[in-house]
Design a protein around this motif. Structure first.
Motif, PDB file in Angstrom:
ATOM      1  N   PRO A 238       0.632  -1.155  -0.040  1.00 41.23           N
ATOM      2  CA  PRO A 238      -0.084   0.070   0.071  1.00 41.23           C
ATOM      3  C   PRO A 238       0.777   1.444  -0.147  1.00 41.23           C
ATOM      4  N   SER A 239       2.156   1.351   0.027  1.00 42.13           N
ATOM      5  CA  SER A 239       3.050   2.284   0.081  1.00 42.13           C
ATOM      6  C   SER A 239       3.116   3.182  -0.979  1.00 42.13           C
TER       7      SER A 239
ATOM      8  N   THR B 285       0.392   4.167  -3.274  1.00 41.96           N
ATOM      9  CA  THR B 285      -0.975   4.508  -3.977  1.00 41.96           C
ATOM     10  C   THR B 285      -1.683   5.291  -3.006  1.00 41.96           C
TER      11      THR B 285
ATOM     12  N   ASP C 287      -4.959   5.098  -2.992  1.00 43.16           N
ATOM     13  CA  ASP C 287      -6.314   4.552  -2.401  1.00 43.16           C
ATOM     14  C   ASP C 287      -6.201   3.316  -2.483  1.00 43.16           C
ATOM     15  N   TYR C 288      -5.778   2.562  -1.558  1.00 42.29           N
ATOM     16  CA  TYR C 288      -5.453   1.331  -1.876  1.00 42.29           C
ATOM     17  C   TYR C 288      -6.490   0.158  -2.007  1.00 42.29           C
TER      18      TYR C 288
ATOM     19  N   ASP D 241      -7.435   0.270  -5.351  1.00 45.18           N
ATOM     20  CA  ASP D 241      -6.451  -0.446  -6.382  1.00 45.18           C
ATOM     21  C   ASP D 241      -7.019  -1.927  -6.421  1.00 45.18           C
TER      22      ASP D 241
ATOM     23  N   SER E 265      -2.380 -10.039   2.376  1.00 42.14           N
ATOM     24  CA  SER E 265      -2.467  -9.031   3.677  1.00 42.14           C
ATOM     25  C   SER E 265      -1.595  -9.310   4.608  1.00 42.14           C
TER      26      SER E 265
ATOM     27  N   LEU F  71      -6.125   0.477   6.355  1.00 39.83           N
ATOM     28  CA  LEU F  71      -6.058   0.233   4.817  1.00 39.83           C
ATOM     29  C   LEU F  71      -6.292  -1.310   4.420  1.00 39.83           C
TER      30      LEU F  71
ATOM     31  N   ALA G 119      -9.406  -3.200   2.316  1.00 42.24           N
ATOM     32  CA  ALA G 119      -8.795  -3.783   0.927  1.00 42.24           C
ATOM     33  C   ALA G 119      -9.266  -5.150   1.091  1.00 42.24           C
TER      34      ALA G 119
END
Length: 365
Positions: free
Chosen positions: A175-176, A178, A180-181, A184, A202, A232, A236
């Motif tokens: 997630p680093s 972006t 909006d994880y 995505d 995850s 996040l 996700a």
């Protein structure tokens, strides 16, 4: 030096044998150079089929400002890897290694043999399993596209549209990089056909335990609002489960390399960490994809938790590293958790190649 990754094969990618369709592929008439000039006897002809983006099955175009990948044919085992970094490339490599050449009857006929003769003699051609499998990779930039093509991954930029959806998708991008994880993840899910499998990688950081207690697949997760990082991941995961995809919460990978580079780490030495080797994380991910399950959450760990100090003591004892580790200097912070994934192993039918970090280093437990 010990590397957490193995050398990547530059051969064409192959689908796992267990995933291959038993139907003979549709192949156009062979060129004249392959036609046999004499009465045929049972012979084998070797043919290499390219899996590179220049293949007729893959065309790129730009429509209304968006890059579009036109797929003339979608194989039953085609795979999209969103975030083909270390883990993603190992997933691709293992997707290849579980396959191998397969022998398929081909419609090759002799010019000097009548129909009855051709029916009596079956001609075989050894065809790479890539005939039924293409692997695609989506990245944030094109910086490493040349490297991906060398290992048989057809690269494209995040947000590229596919004209046809793919049966297998794995999302292993961090997630680093972006804004909006969860969005995505939804974008990746939009490229999934609903067949095969969709898997999101995850983190075990979501398990709500920090007192060195025992955790497994049934341990509650942290509540929303605890931290922006866990929020996040939770959002996700929800996006994946809503469409019927699966989640694999993976333990740490390569922590010792990071600590060796730092030399001195401001963390408490008795904090318990849980590990899984990159190769094992990849093989577990492939095993889950092949199960074609829906809406499930799994746990990936080697089932050998150890303290930070024990981990670095093993690194020093192994004698395999030249960097000098000075130690941990912290006294505060959480104590960690002890993870065990017996339920995942039983359901998926998986065991790690490296049962513990010490065994990975060549030491006894």
């Amino acid at each position: 030096m010990v590397s957490s990754s193995s050398l990547f094969s530059t051969t064409l990618l192959s689908a796992p044998n267990s995933l291959l369709s038993h139907r003979s592929p549709r192949i156009q008439s062979p060129p004249a150079s392959l036609l046999l000039r004499k009465n045929p006897r049972c012979r084998r002809v070797s043919m290499a089929l390219s899996a590179q983006p220049s293949s007729p099955a893959l065309e790129k175009s730009v429509e209304m400002g968006e890059e579009m990948i036109s797929l003339n044919v979608v194989g039953e085992n085609d795979l999209l890897i969103v975030g083909p970094g270390v883990l993603g490339r190992m997933v691709a490599e293992q997707w290849q290694q579980e396959g191998g050449p397969m022998q398929i009857p081909m419609p090759l006929f002799s010019l000097n043999c009548n129909e009855e003769c051709n029916n009596r003699h079956q001609i075989f051609m050894i065809v790479s399993n890539t005939l039924g499998c293409q692997i695609y990779g989506q990245t944030m930039t094109a910086d490493h596209h040349d490297e991906l093509m060398k290992v048989g991954i057809n690269p494209s930029i995040r947000g590229t549209k596919f004209t046809h959806k793919l049966p297998y998708v794995i999302f292993c991008a961090p997630p680093s990089r972006t804004v909006d994880y969860p969005d995505d993840v939804r974008l990746a899910a939009s490229n999934w056909s609903g067949e095969g499998g969709f898997l999101f990688t995850s983190s075990t950081a979501l398990y709500d335990c920090s007192d060195n207690g025992i955790c497994d697949e049934n341990t509650p997760v942290v509540p929303l609002g605890r931290s922006s990082r866990t929020d996040l991941l939770l959002n996700a995961e929800d996006a994946v489960l809503e469409v019927g995809g699966c989640v694999i919460r993976l333990a740490d990978r390569g922590a010792h390399v990071y600590w060796l580079r730092k030399g001195t780490v401001e963390s408490r030495p008795d904090h318990v960490v849980n590990l899984i080797h990159y190769e094992d994380a990849a093989s577990l991910s492939v095993a889950i994809l092949k199960k074609m399950l829906r809406g499930r959450v799994f746990l990936g760990s080697d089932n050998h938790p150890l303290s930070r100090q024990d981990l670095m003591d093993a690194v020093i004892q192994s004698g395999k590293f030249t960097e000098k580790f000075l130690g941990f200097t912290g006294t505060d912070g959480p104590l960690g958790k002890r993870l065990y994934n017996w339920k995942t192993r039983a359901e998926v039918g998986w065991d790690p190649k490296y049962p513990s970090f010490r065994q990975f280093l060549g030491l006894t437990d």
